[in-house]
Design an enzyme around this catalytic site. Structure first.
Site, PDB file in Angstrom:
ATOM      1  N   GLU A 139       0.847  -1.176   0.000  1.00 13.87           N
ATOM      2  CA  GLU A 139       0.000   0.000   0.000  1.00 13.87           C
ATOM      3  C   GLU A 139       0.894   1.242   0.000  1.00 13.87           C
ATOM      4  O   GLU A 139       1.227   1.737  -1.044  1.00 13.87           O
ATOM      5  CB  GLU A 139      -0.951  -0.034   1.185  1.00 13.87           C
ATOM      6  CG  GLU A 139      -2.167   0.811   0.957  1.00 13.87           C
ATOM      7  CD  GLU A 139      -3.482   0.145   1.386  1.00 13.87           C
ATOM      8  OE1 GLU A 139      -4.506   0.750   1.146  1.00 13.87           O
ATOM      9  OE2 GLU A 139      -3.470  -0.946   1.967  1.00 13.87           O
ATOM     10  N   GLU A 195      -3.004  -0.197  13.133  1.00 14.08           N
ATOM     11  CA  GLU A 195      -4.106   0.196  12.260  1.00 14.08           C
ATOM     12  C   GLU A 195      -5.455  -0.062  12.928  1.00 14.08           C
ATOM     13  O   GLU A 195      -6.391   0.723  12.804  1.00 14.08           O
ATOM     14  CB  GLU A 195      -4.025  -0.619  10.965  1.00 14.08           C
ATOM     15  CG  GLU A 195      -5.139  -0.342   9.981  1.00 14.08           C
ATOM     16  CD  GLU A 195      -4.891  -1.032   8.647  1.00 14.08           C
ATOM     17  OE1 GLU A 195      -4.155  -2.042   8.631  1.00 14.08           O
ATOM     18  OE2 GLU A 195      -5.431  -0.558   7.626  1.00 14.08           O
TER      19      GLU A 195
HETATM   20  C1  BGC Z   1      -5.526   2.269   4.242  1.00 13.71           C
HETATM   21  C2  BGC Z   1      -6.024   3.412   5.046  1.00 13.71           C
HETATM   22  C3  BGC Z   1      -7.058   4.161   4.321  1.00 13.71           C
HETATM   23  C4  BGC Z   1      -8.161   3.199   4.005  1.00 13.71           C
HETATM   24  C5  BGC Z   1      -9.324   3.791   3.333  1.00 13.71           C
HETATM   25  C6  BGC Z   1      -6.659   1.384   3.883  1.00 13.71           C
HETATM   26  O1  BGC Z   1      -6.299   0.303   3.142  1.00 13.71           O
HETATM   27  O2  BGC Z   1      -4.508   1.595   4.881  1.00 13.71           O
HETATM   28  O3  BGC Z   1      -5.412   3.790   6.132  1.00 13.71           O
HETATM   29  O4  BGC Z   1      -7.453   5.350   4.874  1.00 13.71           O
HETATM   30  O5  BGC Z   1      -7.699   2.088   3.279  1.00 13.71           O
HETATM   31  O6  BGC Z   1     -10.366   3.064   3.699  1.00 13.71           O
END
Ligand code: BGC
Length: 926
Positions: free
Chosen positions: A508, A772
């Site tokens: 990501e 997260e």
């Molecule tokens: C990310 C985030 C992001 C989100 C949006 C994720 O995969 O890691 O932090 O804001 O997607 O839904």
């Protein structure tokens, strides 16, 4: 006395005998002179660069009454005060930042020296600051002489999903001769892809991941290096190693979701462009630019991809390729690539550097020949390998954030990020290697294939980051909260990597805009992010959709069906606003203004009766637990907040009509919002923690119901056992809203909570970073198996946004105006904690605030920087009880009592250190 001092001072400055006397004379001194937020920057392309400095001095109520800046074209001229470039003259102003250069037009490829002196509150002049400089980059297209060159490696990409295509790095070299004395030599260089510049066998500069990530179709950044001392008489060799990087390599989760394109978002092959400008002492000049006369080849770096990793075969090294006396007859002529469409510009931000080196704290061997090195904390960076063994031995490094119960690293959460580095030995004694074009998010390094049993020094962790943390300190009577603060900093460092990324480990690493806006203010407390965010504003502006929305992430190389989302797209308003608020940066507002207006128009168009629906991608209060807030509620509340901030920003730019327009818009949104979402008893229609937090913090509550709303939020938190049910959006706003309405004790209970979901839960479970998810990991393995490995990062700063509350409320440092000139010291004093102390290095210098209980008295220690004022809030109405030092307040001439009501006394102070003590009777809610 004052006249005597002045006479003495003038005599001393004239005799040049001032230094030792400075302190006695109590002169203010000037430190940290900066241009465009950088210390002595090279290669600026801002034609009116801005100056700033910080003042230091003893005593109280010290300030600047005037300044003078001089700029000269040589250090000799500067020393003689010959301002041949600019003399601001004496300017009666207490400004110390955002002062624009206003001299003769600045020239391409030139160096400028500057210094500043100031006059203090008694009109006594300081010494000149130590000389500082900046250099200008190449300002005109005609200055560019180089071609974009690379090396043809053939293109054999076959299966785009199931086998990775990882082409080798390319090596470029050019030998040239110097036979005259050099006065000055500068390199200007860039690449489509990533590059490392080499000169006579060494890397040039100490940056990684150059030239940085931009929307390469719109702009490409170049770097400027002063190499005057690095050239030698006779033969010299300049070289570059280039790789795919963000330009041509894998980006984000494209592979995971099987987009039609998974790599090569901007171009297929990396290429380099650069030129050395030499000025000889005899006045002649020479330019050596990348062209057909360079030589190109492949080499030891066989694979190089940011998220997949790097493979290095030391047997294929071209030993001495970037030094003189090398036979390059076997090398080819470079391939010439097309010039990019985007502009060539200087990188305005801060570049990735190695900010810390970590020695592992432990090695384990969970399986035969599988060694796991624990670096002690979860970082972003690379591992340096030291190894000795037979030629052809293959050592493999894999990276993980946590260990599984069997002691092996967990890699499932990396998804499609292969994150594997391989080193193949040449077998010539001790070999030391680090990759150049990849990075990982990790605490653990798994080493396999190592010849023999490795010792701790086989691996060194190199922390890579675009920022330095440490702008603030925080310490309290709760050890868990102190660890939390450390973890927040670690995670900010790991994710302020060229852009503010969501996470550094999985496939990501994108500039997710919701995360960035939520964390922005926290970021400013922990680090000076002014330049870093100046660059990100460019990314946001470039990524803005044609219809006005700011997208889900920036840069925006690809999108899935929906391109924007409530609270994510609002980044384009919230980050500029904080640039203004924290750094007094109106230029950032100017730069973004047109785009922000377009975004407001987009929202207006999408709204019915001032209600902005969810729309776009609906992540809502992302990763909330147990409660769900509607996307429409989030949409409209952020729309209201945007309107409010727009009014303030328009005002700051002197756009009065716009300010009125946006203030009216805010009032209209507030009205319809209240009608739709706020009930007569003060509850919200959805009654989630997040709905109260957003509505209260954004001032969307009708005035007569706000207290009731706050009481309901407090009640809900209490009933929930002082735990959250919030996600990315609600969490920090719950803390801010509770404190805004005086429910400090409740916010401290939540702050100190250790049961799931809470920050304490992660700390108690051994985290060294911010997760997260509230439940990213538990020691209980059975629960872990339920965790969503598909999306579970252990380095995500979004929940670390509590730093904003920690500094604004627990430590109590905020700014009333823009740029911390009028500081607010308002710590939320509570019986829930024994003490809290913290400091924050603002653009005006360090502000400190500490409080602790002594029986029923509270001691407050405060430090206010020179040239600022602070309103100190002491939570007592009994004026006669407050002491400053050992004097009662009424006898104290250096403080001014502004207000004393039944809840608090507000005192105004100037610069200096102060100790207030008072008996305190705490009141709940405002
Ligand atoms: C990310 C985030 C992001 C989100 C949006 C994720 O995969 O890691 O932090 O804001 O997607 O839904």
């Amino acid at each position: 006395m004052k006249t005597l001092l002045t006479v003495l001072f003038i005599t001393l400055t004239h005799t040049g005998y001032i230094h030792a006397q400075d302190t006695k004379l109590n002169l203010l001194s000037i430190v940290e002179p900066k241009v465009e937020y950088h210390k002595n920057p090279t290669g600026l392309d801002v034609i009116h660069p801005r100056f700033s400095w910080i003042l230091k001095g003893e005593g109280r109520n010290r300030s600047q009454s005037a300044y003078q800046i001089i700029v000269a074209s040589s250090i000799d001229k500067l020393t003689k005060n010959e301002a041949d470039t600019w003399d601001s003259g004496k300017v009666n102003s207490n400004d110390t930042n955002q002062i624009e250069y206003d001299g003769v037009p600045l020239k391409s490829d030139s160096k400028y020296y500057w210094k500043v002196k100031i006059w203090d509150e008694s009109r006594i002049a300081s010494k000149w600051s130590a000389p500082a400089y900046w250099t200008m980059g190449l300002l005109n297209f005609s200055n560019w002489k180089g071609l974009f060159i690379g090396h043809d490696v053939g293109y054999d990409k076959t299966d785009k999903y199931d086998s990775l295509y990882l082409p080798p790095a390319r090596y470029l070299r050019k030998s040239f001769t110097i036979n005259k004395k050099i006065k000055k030599a500068t390199v200007y260089s860039t690449a489509l892809g990533l590059y490392e510049l080499r000169l006579n066998g060494n890397k040039v500069g100490d940056d990684y991941f150059l030239p940085g990530w931009t929307d390469y179709n719109k702009r490409l950044y170049y770097q400027t290096f002063d190499i005057t001392d690095r050239l030698q008489e006779g033969e010299n060799v300049v070289g570059a190693v280039i790789a795919d990087g963000w330009y041509a390599g894998y980006i984000g989760y494209a592979l995971l979701v099987r987009l039609d394109k998974v790599r090569e978002f901007y171009g297929v092959n990396p290429s380099f462009m650069g030129q050395i400008h030499i000025e000889y002492e005899d006045g002649s000049t020479k330019i050596i630019a990348s062209d057909r006369s360079w030589k190109s080849n492949e080499g030891a770096i066989r694979e190089a991809d940011i998220i997949m990793g790097e493979t290095y075969d030391a047997r294929l090294e071209h030993s001495g390729w970037d030094t003189p006396n090398y036979d390059d007859s076997g090398w080819k002529n470079p391939k010439i690539y097309t010039y990019p469409n985007g502009k060539l510009e200087a990188h305005p931000g801060t570049k990735v550097k190695n900010v810390e080196q970590l020695t592992p704290i432990e090695i384990t061997e969970p399986g035969p020949g599988t060694y796991v090195f624990n670096l002690g904390k979860n970082i972003a960076g690379i591992a340096e390998l030291k190894v000795k063994g037979p030629k052809g031995t293959k050592v493999k490094l894999r990276f993980g954030e946590i260990l599984k119960s069997d002691g092996h690293i967990q890699t499932e959460n990396l998804r499609k990020a292969r994150a594997t580095d391989t080193y193949i030995l040449k077998g010539e004694g001790l070999e030391t290697w680090q990759p150049k074009f990849t990075y990982h998010g990790f605490q653990y390094v798994e080493v396999t294939g190592y010849p023999g049993k490795p010792t701790l020094d086989a691996i060194t962790g190199l922390v890579l980051s675009s920022i330095e943390t440490g702008a603030s300190t925080f310490s309290s009577s709760n050890a868990m909260n102190n660890t939390l603060f450390k973890n927040i900093n670690t995670t900010q460092s790991a994710n302020f990597f060229e852009i503010p990324t969501d996470c550094p480990q999985r496939d990501e690493r994108l500039g997710w805009t919701g995360d960035a806006q939520i964390y922005m203010r926290s970021a400013t407390y922990n680090s000076d992010v002014a330049a870093f965010m100046t660059k990100f504003l460019v990314d946001l502006d470039d990524a803005q959709r044609w219809y006005g929305a700011y997208p889900n992430f920036a840069p925006f190389p690809y999108s899935r069906p929906n391109q924007y989302a409530p609270a994510w797209m609002d980044v384009g308003i919230i980050i500029p606003y904080n640039m203004y608020k924290v750094y007094n940066d109106t230029r950032a507002l100017d730069f973004m203004y047109e785009g922000m207006q377009k975004f407001m128009a987009f929202q207006e168009d999408a709204s019915t009766d001032y209600l902005r629906p969810g729309g776009g991608n609906n992540w809502g209060d992302w990763l909330a637990v147990n409660e769900e807030t509607s996307h429409d509620f989030i949409g409209t509340s952020f729309y209201g907040y945007d309107a409010k901030l727009m009014a303030e920003m328009a005002e700051a730019l002197g756009k009065t009509e716009d300010a009125v327009k946006y203030r009216n818009l805010f009032e209209n949104i507030k009205k319809t919002f209240a009608k739709k979402y706020i009930l007569a008893d003060g509850r919200t229609t959805e009654d989630t923690q997040t709905t109260y937090a957003l509505a209260l913090y954004f001032d969307l509550y009708p005035d007569n119901l706000a207290k009731k709303g706050a009481a309901r939020l407090a009640e809900k938190i209490e009933k929930n056992g002082y735990k959250f049910s919030t996600g990315f959006l609600g969490t920090k706003h719950v803390m801010l809203a509770l404190s805004k309405y005086g429910y400090n004790d409740i916010s401290y209970k939540v702050f100190q909570q250790t049961e799931y979901p809470s920050w304490g839960y992660s700390v108690e479970n051994g985290s060294t970073s911010i997760w997260e998810r509230w439940n990213s990991y538990t020691k209980d393995d059975a629960e872990n198996s339920d965790l969503n490995a598909k999306m579970n990062s252990f380095s995500h700063y979004a929940f670390g946004s509590v730093a904003e509350w920690m500094f604004q409320h627990a430590v109590g440092i905020d700014t009333e105006d823009s740029g911390y000139r009028n500081i607010i010291i308002k710590p939320a004093i509570t019986k829930e904690m024994d003490f809290i102390e913290g400091s924050y290095k603002s653009i005006n210098g360090t502000i400190a605030s500490a409080w602790n209980w002594k029986g029923n008295r509270v001691l407050m220690n405060i430090k206010i920087p020179v040239n600022t004022k602070a309103k100190v809030h002491i939570p007592t109405s009994v004026l006669s009880d407050i002491k400053e030092g050992n004097k009662s307040l009424s006898k104290n001439k250096s403080v001014k009592i502004l207000n004393s009501n039944e809840k608090e006394t507000i005192i105004e102070v100037g610069s200096g250190t102060y100790t207030f003590s008072s008996k305190i009777k705490l009141h709940e809610q405002n």
